[in-house]
Write a protein that holds these residues in place. Sequence first.
Motif, PDB file in Angstrom:
ATOM      1  N   ASP A 107       0.975  -1.191  -0.029  1.00  0.00           N
ATOM      2  CA  ASP A 107      -0.391  -0.132   0.219  1.00  0.00           C
ATOM      3  C   ASP A 107       0.536   1.094   0.143  1.00  0.00           C
ATOM      4  O   ASP A 107       2.253   1.186   0.320  1.00  0.00           O
ATOM      5  N   TYR A 161      -0.898   6.000 -10.042  1.00  0.00           N
ATOM      6  CA  TYR A 161      -1.230   4.617 -10.196  1.00  0.00           C
ATOM      7  C   TYR A 161      -1.985   3.831 -11.825  1.00  0.00           C
ATOM      8  O   TYR A 161      -1.747   2.851 -11.594  1.00  0.00           O
ATOM      9  N   PHE A 197      -6.074  -0.722  -5.880  1.00  0.00           N
ATOM     10  CA  PHE A 197      -7.011   0.365  -6.190  1.00  0.00           C
ATOM     11  C   PHE A 197      -6.860   1.533  -5.342  1.00  0.00           C
ATOM     12  O   PHE A 197      -5.961   1.707  -4.828  1.00  0.00           O
ATOM     13  N   LEU A 204     -12.859  -1.378   1.527  1.00  0.00           N
ATOM     14  CA  LEU A 204     -11.070  -2.329   0.570  1.00  0.00           C
ATOM     15  C   LEU A 204     -10.291  -2.507   1.373  1.00  0.00           C
ATOM     16  O   LEU A 204     -10.068  -3.649   0.672  1.00  0.00           O
ATOM     17  N   HIS A 205      -9.930  -2.135   2.791  1.00  0.00           N
ATOM     18  CA  HIS A 205      -8.784  -3.334   2.856  1.00  0.00           C
ATOM     19  C   HIS A 205      -9.092  -4.582   3.394  1.00  0.00           C
ATOM     20  O   HIS A 205      -8.680  -5.898   3.378  1.00  0.00           O
ATOM     21  N   ARG A 262      -3.825  -1.090  -2.359  1.00  0.00           N
ATOM     22  CA  ARG A 262      -3.855   0.139  -2.192  1.00  0.00           C
ATOM     23  C   ARG A 262      -3.107   1.546  -2.179  1.00  0.00           C
ATOM     24  O   ARG A 262      -2.520   1.870  -1.657  1.00  0.00           O
TER      25      ARG A 262
END
Length: 600
Positions: free
Chosen positions: A34, A49, A135, A160-161, A169
Amino acid sequence: MSDHALACLRNTFGYDQFRPPQDQVVATLLAGQDALVLMPTGGGKSLCYQLPALLRPGTGVVVSPLIALMQDQVQALLQLGIKAAFLNSTLDMEAIRQVEDQLRNGELDLLYIAPERLLQPRTLGLLDSCRIALFAIDEAHCVSQWGHDFRPEYLRLSVLHERYPQIPRIALTATADRRTQQEIIQRLALEQAAVFSRGFDRPNIRYRIAQKQNARQQLKRFLDAEHRHDAGIVYCLSRRKVEETAEWLNREGFNALPYHAGLPAEERAANQHRFLAEEGLIVVATIAFGMGIDKPNVRFVAHLDLPKSIEAYYQETGRAGRDGEPADAWMVYGLQDVIFLRQMLEGGEAPELQKQIERQRLESMLGLCEVTSCRRQALLSYFGENQHPPCGNCDTCLDPVETWDGTEAARKGLSAIYRTGQRFGVAHVIDVLQGKPTDKVKSNQHDRLTTFGIGKDLAVDEWRSLFRQLVARGLLGVELDGYGALRLTDACRPLLRGEASILLRKDKREAGKRGVRVATHQRFSGEDRDLFEALRNLRRDLADLQDVPPYVIFHDATLSEMVEQRPDSLYALGRLTGVGKRKLERYGDEFLDVLLSFQS
């Protein structure tokens, strides 16, 4: 950095090297970890990203609250040959089904989605059945209740986690002080994330703030002198002022459009589309305009009213100069702005804790306006960057502020406010100080006060400046009763008792200019200028055919490089910044024809 990533950077995006810390962020995501990225507007956050999403198996899912930015990003990505789409409220059911099918079939590199839609059980169920590369949570400051742009739905993105713990992420923002950064980490469960910060400085932006006198004429002088044919944004606090200012600019020979939430949705969309597609257009707007606007060649952002916070000011001014070329952040403000904002704040329905946060933000914004040292130093220190040297590119550096000992004048002014009962606004108090026997002064018997006429040594503007600075420093309060009555605060007691002195700034009549700077292409002349215009005309024609903004074809910086380098082959054209493989295939021949037609 892997050769594969560098090849993708060159072939897809048209860049030969990363800007720090892009390479580190990309490597972190490729390793499945992350990341939290703090990077100024125009610093290249999206690439952090977008490139890993292309290199990792599956689809990159980008959470964004901004419909305009989603559409803008997808248009730009399609130009690069990247398979991208978005899901938001602008799509009908058939279009939504098509995008969902593409996602389910693994046909998308990137999917942009609004947080509300992402959190729907239907969408989460869809993601369960798909291969997700990563994400990305854009505008991550929206998760902070201390931030200036809080979005409640962002609080639920920790799902999401919880639901996809193995998928990396990345949270990104250009606007977060230390408290907001910590809240992002906590609320999005990013305690194990690598944190990358490029700092908040935008060195190409020149910050200039002056006292408001005749704001429209001040704006006109600024535009006439420096930005007569440039694209820009003018911010006002009220819808009525937006529309009146846009009409006035058009009468003065500028090309201006209004934008605010009260306009019909179709008109707002049309005006935004024109701003993105046309050159030299000015949008006059409330804060409803601008979030997600990716137009790179906005040469100025002007404020005719005081923003509510430094975060808002930083974000709004950050829409200028995203291409890295010189740009201006210009503002005029006055005491009436402070009164208006405080009335709005206190009259709102927010909880008391939120009002206290907003009061602190407004005080910080006032402090930035009144600072006598480097404006950029003060701005960056608000975001925790305290080691920045004087910038040499703000009004207070270029034209240092004169100060004067305002102790005695301040005592006179405070005494006049006290003796008139702390029930009157600035204009009346100044009339008393200057000994003007107006009907209002006489009817209240204020011409009999000992303070009547003791301030004739200062002009009206000087008294207004003094009272504005006393309010900004918290020595005076303003009653929010519609009349703006001035009242003393406890903080002024040492000054009145002779236990403290005060230095005040001498206001300049203009947000002065020194060494007007222009973008690279604006320095072209003769044949170079003709070539740049020919390339820009070709770009506009190609953009019109596809109904996309011209800058998604090529940025001005790429056209400028064409003029400077004069490539004479497709290979040479393909080596320029911003010319990736797909764009070279689509547009190379046409741009090369124009370039060769100017070869001697």
